[in-house]
Scaffold this active site. Structure first.
Site, PDB file in Angstrom:
ATOM      1  N   GLY A  91       0.762  -1.245   0.000  1.00 21.79           N
ATOM      2  CA  GLY A  91       0.000   0.000   0.000  1.00 21.79           C
ATOM      3  C   GLY A  91       0.787   1.287   0.000  1.00 21.79           C
ATOM      4  N   ASP A 110      -5.052  -5.752  -5.388  1.00 24.28           N
ATOM      5  CA  ASP A 110      -3.959  -6.722  -5.355  1.00 24.28           C
ATOM      6  C   ASP A 110      -4.515  -8.104  -5.070  1.00 24.28           C
ATOM      7  OD1 ASP A 110      -1.425  -8.184  -4.759  1.00 24.28           O
ATOM      8  OD2 ASP A 110      -0.572  -6.178  -4.811  1.00 24.28           O
ATOM      9  N   ASP A 126      -7.527 -10.722  -8.186  1.00 24.99           N
ATOM     10  CA  ASP A 126      -6.524 -11.001  -9.200  1.00 24.99           C
ATOM     11  C   ASP A 126      -6.840 -10.135 -10.420  1.00 24.99           C
ATOM     12  OD1 ASP A 126      -4.838 -12.001 -11.147  1.00 24.99           O
ATOM     13  OD2 ASP A 126      -5.359 -14.104 -10.817  1.00 24.99           O
ATOM     14  N   ASP A 150       2.400  -1.178 -10.565  1.00 26.67           N
ATOM     15  CA  ASP A 150       3.714  -1.679 -10.167  1.00 26.67           C
ATOM     16  C   ASP A 150       3.677  -3.201 -10.152  1.00 26.67           C
ATOM     17  OD1 ASP A 150       6.347  -1.244  -9.508  1.00 26.67           O
ATOM     18  OD2 ASP A 150       6.000  -1.086  -7.374  1.00 26.67           O
ATOM     19  N   LYS A 190       5.529  -0.139 -14.360  1.00 24.57           N
ATOM     20  CA  LYS A 190       6.879  -0.691 -14.226  1.00 24.57           C
ATOM     21  C   LYS A 190       7.220  -1.570 -15.421  1.00 24.57           C
ATOM     22  CE  LYS A 190       7.692  -3.741 -10.905  1.00 24.57           C
ATOM     23  NZ  LYS A 190       7.953  -4.113  -9.497  1.00 24.57           N
TER      24      LYS A 190
END
Length: 241
Positions: A91, A110, A126, A150, A190
């Site tokens: 978080g 998440d 998911d 990320d 990312k």
């Protein structure tokens, strides 16, 4: 599929990696039941100034400083009203978003459990599940201004394979961002060193006015991670063109 970053708490927005005092390096001996790689990881954690600073400021992880530094460089949180954080656990990024944009609608997702955060709606889900995109859209209640990702798949140790897998994850996150972003919205994702693959980069340039790569100082020098910041979403017409 999460960031998997440690400890708990809440903190301020200082992007520095320490309090200015010189740290004494800590050496860790290999314990009987600890592997050499685990020992090296623990030693790195104990000697990482961002880990210490995250604990001092109350951030949930050192990774909070990555999004702080990216926002200081690109300013994507300014004026944002709806924000999505994909791969949010534990978080740290959502924490920074809530601090920088008080009152914004922030949805964190998440597959791993994550403690509740003030001002953040947490979804245990998911991202690859069929129902995930619609559940995220319903939670947002309108177009997003910022989509953060990320997420990273489990690594195999084979550089080329890992690169392709994380690019695949970024492609899925991008398509979701295209579905939910408001005009002029921002997508932060990312990738690995070497940047985005040609098709992914072309797709981003088709849909966004600006696409730039950045490696924030808080990203470890020996890490292959890199971030792409796509700003100025051109809208659904451009995405379909």
């Amino acid at each position: 599929m999460s960031r998997g970053r440690g400890s708990s708490g809440r903190g301020g927005g200082n992007s520095g990696g320490g309090s200015g005092q010189r740290q004494v390096a800590v050496r860790v001996k290999t314990a009987r039941k600890r592997t050499h790689s685990s020992t090296l990881w623990l030693q790195r954690q104990l000697n990482d100034p961002y880990v210490a600073e995250a604990k001092r400021q109350g951030y949930r992880s050192r990774a909070a400083f990555k999004i702080v530094q990216l926002d200081e460089k690109f300013g994507f949180f300014k004026g944002a009203k709806r924000i999505v954080d994909l791969g949010a656990a534990p978080g740290g990024w959502s924490q920074v978003a809530a601090e920088r944009v008080p009152g914004a609608k922030i949805v964190a997702l998440d597959i791993l459990p994550m403690d509740e955060l003030p001002g953040v709606e947490v979804l245990l889900q998911d991202f690859l599940a069929d129902e995930a995109p619609e559940r995220l859209k319903a939670a947002l209640g309108g177009p997003a201004d910022v989509v953060l990702s990320d997420m990273a798949p489990p690594t195999t140790g084979h550089t080329k394979t890992d690169h392709l897998r994380i690019i695949g994850m970024c492609e899925m996150a991008l398509e979701f961002a295209i579905e939910v972003l408001a005009p002029n919205g921002v997508f932060v994702c990312k990738v690995f060193q070497g940047g985005t693959e040609g098709t992914l980069l072309s797709r981003m340039k088709q849909c966004f006015a600006s696409v730039k790569h950045a490696k924030p100082p808080a990203s470890r020098a020996d890490s292959a991670e890199l971030y792409v910041v796509a700003a100025g979403f051109k809208g659904q017409t451009a995405a379909e063109g």
